[in-house]
Design a protein around this motif. Structure first.
Motif, PDB file in Angstrom:
ATOM      1  N   LEU A  41     -57.982  29.950 -56.814  1.00  0.00           N
ATOM      2  CA  LEU A  41     -57.068  31.033 -56.412  1.00  0.00           C
ATOM      3  C   LEU A  41     -55.737  30.920 -57.142  1.00  0.00           C
ATOM      4  O   LEU A  41     -55.199  31.911 -57.664  1.00  0.00           O
ATOM      5  N   THR A  42     -55.230  29.704 -57.191  1.00  0.00           N
ATOM      6  CA  THR A  42     -53.933  29.480 -57.830  1.00  0.00           C
ATOM      7  C   THR A  42     -53.992  29.899 -59.297  1.00  0.00           C
ATOM      8  O   THR A  42     -53.089  30.578 -59.795  1.00  0.00           O
ATOM      9  N   GLN A  43     -55.092  29.522 -59.963  1.00  0.00           N
ATOM     10  CA  GLN A  43     -55.229  29.901 -61.390  1.00  0.00           C
ATOM     11  C   GLN A  43     -55.347  31.410 -61.552  1.00  0.00           C
ATOM     12  O   GLN A  43     -54.724  31.998 -62.438  1.00  0.00           O
ATOM     13  N   ALA A  44     -56.128  32.043 -60.688  1.00  0.00           N
ATOM     14  CA  ALA A  44     -56.324  33.497 -60.816  1.00  0.00           C
ATOM     15  C   ALA A  44     -55.021  34.248 -60.548  1.00  0.00           C
ATOM     16  O   ALA A  44     -54.702  35.235 -61.215  1.00  0.00           O
ATOM     17  N   VAL A  45     -54.286  33.766 -59.564  1.00  0.00           N
ATOM     18  CA  VAL A  45     -53.014  34.413 -59.222  1.00  0.00           C
ATOM     19  C   VAL A  45     -52.030  34.272 -60.387  1.00  0.00           C
ATOM     20  O   VAL A  45     -51.287  35.193 -60.732  1.00  0.00           O
ATOM     21  N   ALA A  46     -52.078  33.095 -61.038  1.00  0.00           N
ATOM     22  CA  ALA A  46     -51.096  32.816 -62.099  1.00  0.00           C
ATOM     23  C   ALA A  46     -51.414  33.555 -63.410  1.00  0.00           C
ATOM     24  O   ALA A  46     -50.539  33.727 -64.250  1.00  0.00           O
ATOM     25  N   ASP A  47     -52.663  33.986 -63.570  1.00  0.00           N
ATOM     26  CA  ASP A  47     -53.060  34.586 -64.854  1.00  0.00           C
ATOM     27  C   ASP A  47     -52.656  36.063 -64.911  1.00  0.00           C
ATOM     28  O   ASP A  47     -53.213  36.893 -64.187  1.00  0.00           O
ATOM     29  N   PRO A  48     -51.722  36.419 -65.775  1.00  0.00           N
ATOM     30  CA  PRO A  48     -51.208  37.798 -65.787  1.00  0.00           C
ATOM     31  C   PRO A  48     -52.253  38.826 -66.203  1.00  0.00           C
ATOM     32  O   PRO A  48     -52.128  40.013 -65.896  1.00  0.00           O
ATOM     33  N   ALA A  49     -53.328  38.373 -66.876  1.00  0.00           N
ATOM     34  CA  ALA A  49     -54.373  39.331 -67.296  1.00  0.00           C
ATOM     35  C   ALA A  49     -55.247  39.767 -66.121  1.00  0.00           C
ATOM     36  O   ALA A  49     -55.981  40.745 -66.216  1.00  0.00           O
ATOM     37  N   LEU A  50     -55.186  39.031 -65.029  1.00  0.00           N
ATOM     38  CA  LEU A  50     -56.048  39.340 -63.879  1.00  0.00           C
ATOM     39  C   LEU A  50     -55.265  40.134 -62.831  1.00  0.00           C
ATOM     40  O   LEU A  50     -54.127  39.789 -62.503  1.00  0.00           O
ATOM     41  N   LYS A  51     -55.901  41.184 -62.313  1.00  0.00           N
ATOM     42  CA  LYS A  51     -55.178  42.072 -61.390  1.00  0.00           C
ATOM     43  C   LYS A  51     -55.748  42.060 -59.965  1.00  0.00           C
ATOM     44  O   LYS A  51     -55.125  42.575 -59.045  1.00  0.00           O
ATOM     45  N   ALA A  52     -56.954  41.548 -59.830  1.00  0.00           N
ATOM     46  CA  ALA A  52     -57.570  41.489 -58.493  1.00  0.00           C
ATOM     47  C   ALA A  52     -58.527  40.297 -58.466  1.00  0.00           C
ATOM     48  O   ALA A  52     -59.003  39.862 -59.520  1.00  0.00           O
ATOM     49  N   ILE A  53     -58.785  39.813 -57.259  1.00  0.00           N
ATOM     50  CA  ILE A  53     -59.620  38.603 -57.144  1.00  0.00           C
ATOM     51  C   ILE A  53     -60.765  38.863 -56.156  1.00  0.00           C
ATOM     52  O   ILE A  53     -60.527  39.298 -55.021  1.00  0.00           O
ATOM     53  N   VAL A  54     -61.990  38.590 -56.614  1.00  0.00           N
ATOM     54  CA  VAL A  54     -63.163  38.706 -55.736  1.00  0.00           C
ATOM     55  C   VAL A  54     -63.568  37.300 -55.306  1.00  0.00           C
ATOM     56  O   VAL A  54     -63.699  36.402 -56.138  1.00  0.00           O
ATOM     57  N   PRO A  75     -58.686  14.403 -41.095  1.00  0.00           N
ATOM     58  CA  PRO A  75     -58.636  15.625 -41.891  1.00  0.00           C
ATOM     59  C   PRO A  75     -58.118  15.359 -43.302  1.00  0.00           C
ATOM     60  O   PRO A  75     -57.280  14.478 -43.506  1.00  0.00           O
ATOM     61  N   ARG A  76     -58.662  16.100 -44.273  1.00  0.00           N
ATOM     62  CA  ARG A  76     -58.216  15.926 -45.660  1.00  0.00           C
ATOM     63  C   ARG A  76     -57.708  17.249 -46.200  1.00  0.00           C
ATOM     64  O   ARG A  76     -58.384  18.282 -46.099  1.00  0.00           O
ATOM     65  N   ALA A  77     -56.524  17.199 -46.792  1.00  0.00           N
ATOM     66  CA  ALA A  77     -55.922  18.413 -47.352  1.00  0.00           C
ATOM     67  C   ALA A  77     -56.654  18.764 -48.647  1.00  0.00           C
ATOM     68  O   ALA A  77     -57.170  17.865 -49.323  1.00  0.00           O
ATOM     69  N   PRO A  78     -56.658  20.028 -49.058  1.00  0.00           N
ATOM     70  CA  PRO A  78     -56.101  21.151 -48.305  1.00  0.00           C
ATOM     71  C   PRO A  78     -57.017  21.571 -47.164  1.00  0.00           C
ATOM     72  O   PRO A  78     -58.228  21.389 -47.228  1.00  0.00           O
ATOM     73  N   GLY A  79     -56.401  22.156 -46.128  1.00  0.00           N
ATOM     74  CA  GLY A  79     -57.184  22.684 -45.018  1.00  0.00           C
ATOM     75  C   GLY A  79     -57.437  24.168 -45.223  1.00  0.00           C
ATOM     76  O   GLY A  79     -56.909  24.780 -46.158  1.00  0.00           O
ATOM     77  N   LEU A  80     -58.219  24.728 -44.312  1.00  0.00           N
ATOM     78  CA  LEU A  80     -58.502  26.167 -44.369  1.00  0.00           C
ATOM     79  C   LEU A  80     -57.194  26.966 -44.311  1.00  0.00           C
ATOM     80  O   LEU A  80     -57.048  27.986 -44.997  1.00  0.00           O
ATOM     81  N   HIS A  81     -56.233  26.477 -43.519  1.00  0.00           N
ATOM     82  CA  HIS A  81     -54.956  27.202 -43.400  1.00  0.00           C
ATOM     83  C   HIS A  81     -54.249  27.319 -44.751  1.00  0.00           C
ATOM     84  O   HIS A  81     -53.585  28.328 -45.020  1.00  0.00           O
ATOM     85  N   ASP A  82     -54.396  26.292 -45.590  1.00  0.00           N
ATOM     86  CA  ASP A  82     -53.726  26.341 -46.896  1.00  0.00           C
ATOM     87  C   ASP A  82     -54.342  27.438 -47.774  1.00  0.00           C
ATOM     88  O   ASP A  82     -53.637  28.130 -48.499  1.00  0.00           O
ATOM     89  N   ILE A  83     -55.671  27.569 -47.692  1.00  0.00           N
ATOM     90  CA  ILE A  83     -56.327  28.607 -48.504  1.00  0.00           C
ATOM     91  C   ILE A  83     -55.950  29.991 -47.974  1.00  0.00           C
ATOM     92  O   ILE A  83     -55.635  30.901 -48.740  1.00  0.00           O
ATOM     93  N   GLU A  88     -52.961  35.093 -48.538  1.00  0.00           N
ATOM     94  CA  GLU A  88     -51.991  36.050 -47.996  1.00  0.00           C
ATOM     95  C   GLU A  88     -50.751  36.148 -48.874  1.00  0.00           C
ATOM     96  O   GLU A  88     -50.072  37.179 -48.902  1.00  0.00           O
ATOM     97  N   ALA A  89     -50.444  35.073 -49.613  1.00  0.00           N
ATOM     98  CA  ALA A  89     -49.259  35.089 -50.485  1.00  0.00           C
ATOM     99  C   ALA A  89     -49.539  35.768 -51.822  1.00  0.00           C
ATOM    100  O   ALA A  89     -48.621  36.046 -52.593  1.00  0.00           O
ATOM    101  N   SER A  90     -50.836  36.031 -52.081  1.00  0.00           N
ATOM    102  CA  SER A  90     -51.191  36.580 -53.400  1.00  0.00           C
ATOM    103  C   SER A  90     -50.649  38.003 -53.581  1.00  0.00           C
ATOM    104  O   SER A  90     -50.825  38.867 -52.714  1.00  0.00           O
TER     105      SER A  90
END
Ligand code: 3HC
Ligand code: NAI
Length: 698
Positions: A41-54, A75-83, A88-90
């Protein structure tokens, strides 16, 4: 295509990023998958050529939830809440593309996305309640915002799934994709990229405001459904979360959800239910079968005897679309049996559980017959005639001659020695016990009884057929009562002693109902007609039982007669204590010269439950069950042991096997050898081990 890690890949199709999760078999959100999804997700969000994520999944299903085997570990990070937070921040729309089952944390992931689309066969649910948990990834806060409080209460407190059409109708998903999911998702994403993003689910408040205007909705729901949750923490915690969703700002609701989730996670109830989840799946595995043992396909079935059991067994196959020849000894019994089957279907249809034309479709799969020769075409033959060894032998001799080569010859006997039945056939390797429980069309449990000479392929085929007809099958060995009834008999013997020493049926029943059983054993006996069955059996073998015989001689045959261990008002099923029964029991005490005393509930409980645990240990020693957890599966699915207490073996470990052993030694002094701890219990205590994980050698 970029490999994010072992579980996630990132593809590009034009401006659309395709993040694919691949964690077989069910894409559970294990640590590796969480890491991969967050990185991707982080990579897709950061890539300016990409406009939407499936967000899509490989294999048979969308994410089916958290990895249950990780619960209880650190528990081991990241958790579901982090994803969820990353989605939601995308700034780019994220689209969940769903096939198979989006369950638990999987559906919560989808709920955080800007859009959800799915193929028509997809199903959706928050089944955490079945694990003694609640949706801990925001599900209790987001689902009501999307579908309204009434639907959210129904879905989350039952854990049941809904289909794609319903999901679309109630607003859970945005679109049903007719063709290829990935292609549909890319097309959807391209359009989504071109328009303004919709508000996040967390920000949609209109359905929350509507619920706030109707504050009585929670009490009403509790009033209607609360009885089903008796004793259980999870449904009540879920209701608290849903109230928080309506009454608190979103982030506070999430905090409340997290707090209550943690409480459940640490509870014995959830431990029991998580244990049971794996126990049920392990029961399906049969060690020692050679790898080339393949189940044979069962295309046609014959059932002999259209009585209580034969009729119910027949329905199971007709329900699964498998043709059944139903064979009776005379027209009267055949007509009666078919009539009962039809009425059962009609009742289900009247309650909305079956379409009217399905009644005819299922009835058409049942071929009635009065000729045993008609077994000739069947791949599986199940005998369900009277419980009589002579008769069963006669039938199996005929089957041996008439059945085609390679057919399975099964008996539904509840207590007869299957080795003895198999011995009359020239092909004992084809003979097996299929012990259905009454009512056979309803009860999920099937004890598959392996006889001394039963072939591996017969076992494997029986297990496969059980799954096909939606039964939970457990493999057991031949012994008196097999596993379930043998354990019940140990309890029944103590129960009778308790009556004679001073207890009454209503006290004994209450102790077990308070523990979580849906009904007590005496109420169950009244419902199932056990007084008459026991009385008739004793007459056949010349045995006596003062209480049982006295009840039967007074026509107290149970609910149907309006009286049994209890009294029933006309048209009511509510068991009412009856002075006549009390008098019979007191007479039994006098006859034995016993001074009746008030017996504390705790003593009643221990004297009912500990002999069960002891008998189970003996069964394991004799290798009549493969593993202790199988016994738990039998007792939960066949006898009403509360699922949230895991089963008698899990419960023994919860109390502590040593504590139980010590108490049994005391009880042995007062009440005899039934309480003498089984050698297996002594051994496990000496080794400081529990019993639930015990496996008998194959
Ligand atoms: N975690 C770990 N293992 C899982 C799993 C899960 N969530 N779901 C399934 N598995 C395993 C099973 O143990 C089984 O393993 P095995 O082959 O070694 O025995 C294998 O996957 C296949 O499972 P089934 O035999 O059950 O396969 P089916 O095809 O019959 O059913 C299913 C598939 C409907 C997905 C069913 O497995 C299922 O209901 N799984 C549980 C779903 C669930 O409860 N999800 C919620 C988890 S809790 C959660 O998400 C908390 C969150 O809110 C924070
Ligand atoms: P039932 O008395 O209701 O039905 C038996 C049927 O078999 C009758 O309809 C009878 O006409 C028929 N029958 C008898 N001889 C026949 C023959 N030669 N050919 C064809 N049909 C014949 O009995 P029920 O309760 O259905 O029990 C059947 C078997 O299932 C028994 O072995 C019983 O122990 C076992 N069982 C019963 C359970 C229960 O709760 N009733 C539970 C589990 C097993």
């Amino acid at each position: 295509m970029a490999h994010i890690n072992d579980f996630v890949t990132l593809d590009r199709e034009g401006v659309v990023a395709i993040l694919t999760a691949d964690n077989p078999p069910v894409n559970a959100l294990s640590h590796g998958l969480r890491v991969g999804l967050l990185d991707g997700l982080t990579q897709a969000v950061a890539d300016p050529a990409l406009k939407a994520i499936v967000l899509i999944c490989a294999g048979r299903t969308f994410v089916a939830g958290a990895d249950i085997s990780e619960f209880g570990k650190a528990p081991r990070a990241p958790g579901l809440h982090d994803i969820v937070a990353a989605i939601e921040a995308s700034a780019k729309p994220v689209i969940a593309a769903i096939h198979g089952t989006a369950l638990g944390g999987g559906l919560e992931l989808a709920l955080a996305c800007h859009y959800r689309i799915a193929v028509r066969s997809a199903r959706f649910g928050l089944p955490e309640v079945k694990l003694g948990l609640l949706p801990g990834g925001g599900g209790t806060q987001r689902l009501p915002r999307l579908v309204g409080i009434a639907k959210a209460m129904a879905m989350i407190t039952t854990g049941d799934m809904i289909g794609a059409d319903e999901a679309k109708e109630i607003g859970l998903i945005d679109e049903i994709v007719a063709g290829d999911l990935r292609a549909g998702a890319v097309a959807f994403a391209e359009k989504a990229a071109a328009r303004a993003k919709p508000p996040l689910v967390r920000d949609r408040d209109e359905k929350i405001l509507a619920a706030r205007a109707n504050p009585g909705v929670f009490d009403e729901f509790r009033k209607t459904h609360g009885r089903r949750w008796r004793g259980q923490m999870a449904p009540n915690h879920i209701m608290k979360c849903l109230e928080a969703a309506v009454n608190l700002p979103f982030d506070q609701g999430i905090a409340e959800e997290r707090r209550l989730f943690q409480e459940l996670l640490a509870s014995d109830q959830s431990k029991a239910q998580r244990y049971f989840f794996f126990a049920e799946r392990e029961a399906a595995k049969i060690p020692g079968l050679t790898p080339d043992t393949k189940p044979v396909e069962i295309k046609t079935v014959a059932v002999i005897g259209a009585g209580t059991m034969g009729g119910g067994i027949t329905m199971n196959f007709a329900n699964a679309g498998i043709p059944v020849t139903l064979i009776e000894q005379d027209q009267k019994n055949l007509d009666r049996g078919l009539g009962v089957i039809r009425r059962n279907y009609e009742n289900t249809a009247a309650r909305g559980g079956l379409a009217a034309d399905d009644i005819e479709k299922r009835m058409a799969l049942i071929e009635p017959s009065l000729k045993i020769e008609d077994v000739a075409g069947a791949d599986l033959i199940i005998e369900a005639v009277y419980e009589n060894m002579g008769l069963k032998k006669e039938i199996f001799q005929k089957l041996d001659k008439l059945a085609r080569k390679g057919a399975i010859l099964a008996t539904n006997t509840s207590a007869l020695n299957i080795d003895e039945i198999a011995a009359v056939a020239s092909r004992p390797e084809s003979v097996i016990g299929l012990h259905f429980f009454s009512p056979a069309n309803v009860m999920r449990l099937l004890e598959i009884v392996r006889a001394a000479k039963t072939a591996d392929w017969v076992v494997a085929t029986s297990m496969a057929v059980a799954r096909k007809i939606s039964k939970v099958a457990v493999l057991v060995g031949v012994c008196d009562g097999f596993v379930g009834n043998r354990i019940m008999r140990a309890r029944g013997m103590q129960s009778e002693r308790l009556l004679i020493e001073g207890a009454l049926p209503q006290q004994i029943d209450k102790v077990l109902v308070d523990f979580g059983f849906p009904m007590g054993p005496y109420a169950v006996t009244d419902m199932g007609g056990g007084i008459e069955l026991g009385w008739r059996r004793r007459q056949e073998i010349g045995a006596k039982n003062f209480i049982g015989d006295s009840l039967a001689e007074r026509g107290r045959f149970g609910q149907k007669a309006g009286k049994g261990f209890y009294h029933y008002e006309p048209g009511s099923r509510a068991p009412l204590p009856d002075p006549e029964v009390e008098e019979i029991i007191k007479e039994a005490s006098r006859r034995e010269g016993v001074d009746r005393r008030a017996i504390p509930d705790q003593e009643i409980f221990e004297r009912l439950i500990y002999p069960m645990i002891n008998e189970a240990a003996k069964i394991l020693e004799e290798r009549k069950a493969l593993r202790a957890s199988d016994i738990d599966v039998i007792w939960v699915y066949g006898y009403g042991w509360p699922l949230w207490r895991g089963g008698p073996m899990f419960y023994a470990d919860l109390v502590g096997l040593k504590k139980i052993r010590d108490r049994m030694l005391e009880l042995e002094k007062q009440h005899g050898s039934l309480f003498k701890p089984a050698p297996l219990i002594e051994r496990l205590v000496a080794e400081d081990k529990g019993i639930a994980a015990y496996k008998a050698a194959a």
